[in-house]
Design an enzyme around this catalytic site. Structure first.
Site, PDB file in Angstrom:
ATOM      1  N   VAL A 191     -65.370  57.571   6.871  1.00 40.22           N
ATOM      2  CA  VAL A 191     -64.868  57.505   5.540  1.00 40.22           C
ATOM      3  C   VAL A 191     -64.374  55.947   5.224  1.00 40.22           C
ATOM      4  O   VAL A 191     -64.697  55.506   4.138  1.00 40.22           O
ATOM      5  CB  VAL A 191     -63.386  58.383   5.557  1.00 40.22           C
ATOM      6  N   THR A 228     -59.514  59.832  -8.023  1.00 42.70           N
ATOM      7  CA  THR A 228     -58.524  59.499  -6.815  1.00 42.70           C
ATOM      8  C   THR A 228     -58.984  59.807  -5.730  1.00 42.70           C
ATOM      9  O   THR A 228     -58.235  59.868  -4.536  1.00 42.70           O
ATOM     10  CB  THR A 228     -57.379  60.266  -7.225  1.00 42.70           C
ATOM     11  N   SER A 229     -60.280  60.381  -5.647  1.00 38.49           N
ATOM     12  CA  SER A 229     -60.776  60.906  -4.048  1.00 38.49           C
ATOM     13  C   SER A 229     -61.219  59.548  -3.212  1.00 38.49           C
ATOM     14  O   SER A 229     -61.601  58.499  -3.857  1.00 38.49           O
ATOM     15  CB  SER A 229     -61.974  61.776  -4.292  1.00 38.49           C
ATOM     16  N   CYS A 230     -60.973  59.930  -1.933  1.00 41.01           N
ATOM     17  CA  CYS A 230     -61.341  58.683  -1.062  1.00 41.01           C
ATOM     18  C   CYS A 230     -62.989  58.791  -0.547  1.00 41.01           C
ATOM     19  O   CYS A 230     -63.302  57.978   0.013  1.00 41.01           O
ATOM     20  CB  CYS A 230     -60.469  58.785   0.284  1.00 41.01           C
ATOM     21  N   ILE A 231     -63.439  60.015  -1.025  1.00 40.98           N
ATOM     22  CA  ILE A 231     -65.032  59.890  -0.533  1.00 40.98           C
ATOM     23  C   ILE A 231     -65.972  59.947  -1.766  1.00 40.98           C
ATOM     24  O   ILE A 231     -65.502  60.408  -2.703  1.00 40.98           O
ATOM     25  CB  ILE A 231     -65.029  61.074   0.446  1.00 40.98           C
TER      26      ILE A 231
END
Lengths: 103, 167
Positions: free
Chosen positions: B29, A100-103
């Site tokens: 990002v 679920t992480s964006c990075i």
């Protein structure tokens, strides 16, 4: 929630094909999912899959940065081993939830 | 009604024109996220954004403590602009931001760029801005693919399902 037959075994998967019961996972199932994803698994893949499963088991969040520091592969090798979307593919093959992480 | 099959994005070009911590990270990002999805990714730095790929500056970026109405004190009280103007405050706040980012596993700028390049992403500098700031390839981070013109940028964006994103 659905049931899918992978490598001759019925396993529980979610709508995106990620296994929902980590205890059902084995190496044959991993190879079955990998074949669908166009990845051929080597010993190094399995070493990394074990590392991923252990991380998830202790509740750590997975990132490509962390995998790059695992000591098994660097980020570049990881992208080569699971071409396309490596983190999504690797977790699917490892039988753990989609990160679920964006990075 | 017939269901239309949605085709995934093929290529993104991200443009970063600002040099403060949050704007640079927004671009990083987004770029890293695109690489992780298997999307062909290019990142173009221009004007003050060049700080993010300038060796001497890239890992020391600041966030603005003056003129930033969203800035809060720890605890949530508004951050007075006058306080932000005091010497050392901006550096202190920026270092705190970097620590908080690190705690979320957000790498320093140089390492973030390495991750993007490791996944096949490409980093470019704007020729006009580099000329203006008198920067050459030697001043820039080693894995910058080139100093290019706006025309080059648009050529790179040729094709279907391509997005240009200005952060």
């Amino acid at each position: 929630m659905a049931i899918k037959t992978i490598a001759g075994v019925n396993v529980d998967v979610n709508e995106e094909g990620y296994m929902t019961d980590a205890s059902q996972w084995n190496k044959e199932i991993a190879a079955g999912i990998a074949a669908e994803e166009g990845v051929e698994l080597t010993d190094q893949h399995f070493e990394l899959i074990d590392w991923i499963r252990n991380k998830v088991a202790v509740g750590d969040s997975l990132t490509i940065r962390a995998i790059g520091k695992s000591g098994i592969v660097d980020a570049k090798q990881f992208y080569k081993m699971f071409p396309g979307a490596p983190l999504k593919k690797a977790t699917k093959i490892a039988g753990v939830p989609k990160p679920t992480s964006c990075i | 009604m017939e269901k239309v099959k949605e085709l995934p994005l093929k290529k993104v070009m991200l443009i970063c024109s600002k040099g403060n911590l949050e704007d640079v990270y927004a671009a990083l990002v987004m770029a890293n996220g695109a690489v992780m999805e298997g999307i062909e990714t290019k990142l173009f730095f221009t004007f003050f954004g060049l700080d993010a790929i300038t060796r001497s500056k890239m890992d020391k970026l600041h966030t603005a403590t003056v003129g930033n109405p969203a800035m809060r004190m720890p605890g949530g009280l508004p951050f007075p602009t006058l306080l932000g103007a005091l010497p050392g405050v901006e550096a202190g706040v920026s270092s705190m931001m970097r620590k908080q980012m690190d705690a979320l596993d957000m790498p320093p700028v140089s390492e973030f760029l390495e991750l993007i390049v490791a996944g096949g992403g490409e980093i470019y500098a704007c020729k006009l801005a580099a000329d203006m700031f008198k920067l050459t390839k030697e001043d820039l981070w080693e894995d910058v693919s080139g100093i290019i013109t706006v025309g080059d940028l648009y050529e790179m964006c040729a094709g279907e399902r391509v997005q240009i994103i200005f952060t």
